[in-house]
Scaffold this motif. Structure first.
Motif, PDB file in Angstrom:
ATOM      1  N   VAL A  49      58.958   3.584  -8.519  1.00 50.38           N
ATOM      2  CA  VAL A  49      58.385   4.864  -8.124  1.00 50.38           C
ATOM      3  C   VAL A  49      56.978   5.246  -8.723  1.00 50.38           C
ATOM      4  N   GLY A  50      56.391   4.920  -9.635  1.00 49.61           N
ATOM      5  CA  GLY A  50      55.316   5.273 -10.094  1.00 49.61           C
ATOM      6  C   GLY A  50      54.512   4.209 -10.570  1.00 49.61           C
ATOM      7  N   GLY A  51      54.548   3.072  -9.665  1.00 52.86           N
ATOM      8  CA  GLY A  51      53.677   1.877 -10.341  1.00 52.86           C
ATOM      9  C   GLY A  51      54.184   0.596 -10.661  1.00 52.86           C
ATOM     10  N   VAL A  52      53.950  -0.639 -10.992  1.00 48.89           N
ATOM     11  CA  VAL A  52      54.502  -1.674 -11.271  1.00 48.89           C
ATOM     12  C   VAL A  52      54.075  -2.276 -12.520  1.00 48.89           C
ATOM     13  N   ASP A  53      53.885  -1.337 -13.540  1.00 43.06           N
ATOM     14  CA  ASP A  53      53.558  -1.722 -14.808  1.00 43.06           C
ATOM     15  C   ASP A  53      54.665  -2.493 -15.519  1.00 43.06           C
ATOM     16  N   ARG A  54      55.868  -1.686 -15.581  1.00 40.24           N
ATOM     17  CA  ARG A  54      57.012  -1.938 -16.100  1.00 40.24           C
ATOM     18  C   ARG A  54      57.717  -3.207 -15.262  1.00 40.24           C
ATOM     19  N   LEU A  55      57.524  -3.384 -13.970  1.00 43.69           N
ATOM     20  CA  LEU A  55      57.904  -4.362 -13.243  1.00 43.69           C
ATOM     21  C   LEU A  55      57.176  -5.707 -13.920  1.00 43.69           C
ATOM     22  N   ARG A  56      56.057  -5.692 -13.968  1.00 42.94           N
ATOM     23  CA  ARG A  56      55.199  -6.797 -14.398  1.00 42.94           C
ATOM     24  C   ARG A  56      55.748  -7.444 -16.082  1.00 42.94           C
ATOM     25  N   GLU A  57      56.089  -6.320 -16.782  1.00 41.29           N
ATOM     26  CA  GLU A  57      56.567  -6.630 -18.054  1.00 41.29           C
ATOM     27  C   GLU A  57      57.958  -7.351 -18.027  1.00 41.29           C
ATOM     28  N   ALA A  58      58.905  -6.758 -16.961  1.00 38.95           N
ATOM     29  CA  ALA A  58      59.851  -7.377 -16.770  1.00 38.95           C
ATOM     30  C   ALA A  58      60.002  -8.736 -16.225  1.00 38.95           C
ATOM     31  N   LEU A  59      58.970  -9.018 -15.367  1.00 35.23           N
ATOM     32  CA  LEU A  59      58.880 -10.343 -14.586  1.00 35.23           C
ATOM     33  C   LEU A  59      58.505 -11.311 -15.578  1.00 35.23           C
ATOM     34  N   ASP A  60      57.821 -10.934 -16.810  1.00 36.57           N
ATOM     35  CA  ASP A  60      57.285 -11.970 -17.925  1.00 36.57           C
ATOM     36  C   ASP A  60      58.610 -12.234 -18.751  1.00 36.57           C
ATOM     37  N   GLY A  61      59.865 -11.568 -18.428  1.00 37.51           N
ATOM     38  CA  GLY A  61      61.085 -12.239 -19.441  1.00 37.51           C
ATOM     39  C   GLY A  61      61.734 -12.876 -18.815  1.00 37.51           C
ATOM     40  N   ARG A  74      56.488   1.740  -1.250  1.00 36.39           N
ATOM     41  CA  ARG A  74      55.054   2.332  -1.054  1.00 36.39           C
ATOM     42  C   ARG A  74      54.131   1.438  -2.193  1.00 36.39           C
ATOM     43  N   PHE A  75      54.721   0.549  -2.776  1.00 35.93           N
ATOM     44  CA  PHE A  75      53.956  -0.193  -3.816  1.00 35.93           C
ATOM     45  C   PHE A  75      54.145  -1.769  -3.529  1.00 35.93           C
ATOM     46  N   ALA A  76      54.591  -1.926  -2.298  1.00 39.41           N
ATOM     47  CA  ALA A  76      54.918  -3.346  -1.925  1.00 39.41           C
ATOM     48  C   ALA A  76      53.756  -4.328  -2.240  1.00 39.41           C
ATOM     49  N   ALA A  77      52.608  -3.938  -1.656  1.00 38.78           N
ATOM     50  CA  ALA A  77      51.198  -5.083  -2.013  1.00 38.78           C
ATOM     51  C   ALA A  77      51.477  -5.118  -3.307  1.00 38.78           C
ATOM     52  N   ASP A  78      51.455  -4.080  -4.548  1.00 41.15           N
ATOM     53  CA  ASP A  78      51.346  -4.260  -5.746  1.00 41.15           C
ATOM     54  C   ASP A  78      52.426  -5.086  -6.339  1.00 41.15           C
ATOM     55  N   THR A  79      53.620  -4.893  -5.947  1.00 40.21           N
ATOM     56  CA  THR A  79      54.955  -5.851  -6.120  1.00 40.21           C
ATOM     57  C   THR A  79      54.550  -7.195  -5.970  1.00 40.21           C
ATOM     58  N   VAL A  80      54.285  -7.521  -4.707  1.00 36.76           N
ATOM     59  CA  VAL A  80      54.215  -8.833  -4.383  1.00 36.76           C
ATOM     60  C   VAL A  80      53.251  -9.627  -5.144  1.00 36.76           C
ATOM     61  N   GLU A  81      51.959  -8.712  -5.476  1.00 36.44           N
ATOM     62  CA  GLU A  81      51.046  -9.290  -6.408  1.00 36.44           C
ATOM     63  C   GLU A  81      51.361  -9.405  -8.068  1.00 36.44           C
ATOM     64  N   ALA A  82      52.513  -8.783  -8.375  1.00 35.09           N
ATOM     65  CA  ALA A  82      52.989  -9.002  -9.825  1.00 35.09           C
ATOM     66  C   ALA A  82      53.839 -10.216  -9.590  1.00 35.09           C
ATOM     67  N   LEU A  83      54.700 -10.409  -8.557  1.00 39.07           N
ATOM     68  CA  LEU A  83      55.346 -11.503  -8.109  1.00 39.07           C
ATOM     69  C   LEU A  83      54.574 -12.848  -8.259  1.00 39.07           C
ATOM     70  N   ARG A  84      53.580 -12.970  -7.550  1.00 47.01           N
ATOM     71  CA  ARG A  84      52.782 -13.965  -7.469  1.00 47.01           C
ATOM     72  C   ARG A  84      52.323 -14.109  -9.031  1.00 47.01           C
ATOM     73  N   GLY A  85      51.776 -13.173  -9.611  1.00 45.22           N
ATOM     74  CA  GLY A  85      51.070 -13.418 -10.955  1.00 45.22           C
ATOM     75  C   GLY A  85      52.009 -13.786 -11.861  1.00 45.22           C
ATOM     76  N   SER A  86      53.390 -13.768 -11.821  1.00 42.23           N
ATOM     77  CA  SER A  86      54.344 -14.191 -12.669  1.00 42.23           C
ATOM     78  C   SER A  86      55.006 -15.456 -12.372  1.00 42.23           C
ATOM     79  N   GLY A  87      54.574 -15.974 -11.206  1.00 38.13           N
ATOM     80  CA  GLY A  87      55.283 -16.990 -10.585  1.00 38.13           C
ATOM     81  C   GLY A  87      56.590 -17.244 -10.126  1.00 38.13           C
ATOM     82  N   ARG A  88      57.211 -15.900  -9.866  1.00 38.76           N
ATOM     83  CA  ARG A  88      58.483 -15.759  -9.367  1.00 38.76           C
ATOM     84  C   ARG A  88      58.323 -15.383  -8.060  1.00 38.76           C
ATOM     85  N   ASP A  89      57.431 -15.524  -7.169  1.00 36.42           N
ATOM     86  CA  ASP A  89      57.623 -15.310  -5.671  1.00 36.42           C
ATOM     87  C   ASP A  89      58.458 -16.133  -4.803  1.00 36.42           C
ATOM     88  N   GLY A  90      58.419 -17.256  -5.276  1.00 41.14           N
ATOM     89  CA  GLY A  90      58.962 -18.285  -4.738  1.00 41.14           C
ATOM     90  C   GLY A  90      60.580 -18.071  -4.129  1.00 41.14           C
TER      91      GLY A  90
END
Length: 248
Positions: A162-174, A185-201
């Motif tokens: 609800v306040g951005g995807v910084d913590r989500l990026r950290e979690a996806l690295d785990g 409302r952060f859908a675009a940033d969320t998809v970008e974080a998933l792609r950056g982590s390689g976990r979007d597939g």
């Protein structure tokens, strides 16, 4: 007030009236009144739509919450908690033995019921507070999409976005399966974080679960130029797995 007073938070699932437990239906029908959270008194909410499939309309009462307030512990939110608590206490004063409060999902997972219960307890320390579990959005989305939430020794990370995807990026690295709530409302940033982590597939999302216009699809279907999604959108990014039983 009467000798026995109970406020019970009832989880009514993600939005499908068929995904309400038998016990939840029984307790709501036995209650003197079933309160449902709404953003305005003239607008029905998702919880109310589910409850009306099981409880007569004259037993249902709307209480206004600042459900769309993103300003933290704002004055508007606190005022809504206090007003809702006064509604519960007024029913107790008029002789109600049980007041039910219906909440989408589960009353102990990111629910408005938490704040209502605390306020009622302060106003009536003798009242009993109970909760009945409900099916969560992540369980429904996992079942509908064929994604296993966790297996073997995998951890599970659940967080609101609800306040951005910084913590989500950290979690996806785990190593955990990551479930994100309220990321619309952060859908675009969320998809970008998933792609950056390689976990979007393997990642999937669900919006408006249980409603006629619901969406359940792989994150890859969002493509480029991702649009904002509804506030109550859920994401599952399964843990990285290396074959059957690899996490045992």
């Amino acid at each position: 007030m009467g000798a026995s007073r109970t406020l019970v938070g009832v989880g009514v699932g993600p939005g499908d009236p068929e995904q309400v437990t038998v016990k939840a239906v029984r307790r709501m029908r036995e209650a003197d009144v079933v309160l449902v959270p709404v953003m305005a008194l003239d607008e029905p909410g998702r919880a109310e739509a589910t409850v009306r499939a099981h409880v007569p309309g004259d037993r249902i009462e709307r209480v206004v919450f600042a459900l769309n307030d993103r300003g933290g512990r704002s004055e508007r939110r606190v005022r809504a908690w206090d007003e809702a608590a006064r509604t519960v206490l007024a029913h107790f004063e008029r002789g109600a033995a049980t007041v039910a409060f219906a909440t989408i999902g589960d009353p102990n997972i990111y629910s408005t019921f938490t704040y209502l219960a605390q306020t009622v307890r302060e106003g009536d320390p003798g009242a009993r507070i109970e909760t009945l579990p409900g099916i969560t959005a992540m369980q429904d989305l996992a079942a509908r999409s064929g994604r296993v939430l966790v297996e073997g020794t995998e951890p599970l990370t659940l967080m609101p976005v609800v306040g951005g995807v910084d913590r989500l990026r950290e979690a996806l690295d785990g190593e955990a399966t990551v479930v994100a709530y309220k990321f619309g409302r952060f859908a675009a940033d969320t998809v970008e974080a998933l792609r950056g982590s390689g976990r979007d597939g393997d990642a999937v999302y669900g919006s408006r679960l249980g409603l006629p216009d619901e969406e359940v699809a792989p994150v890859g279907d969002l493509g480029d130029g991702v649009r904002d999604l509804p506030y109550l959108s859920t994401l599952i990014a399964p843990a990285r797995r290396n074959g059957r039983g690899g996490k045992l």
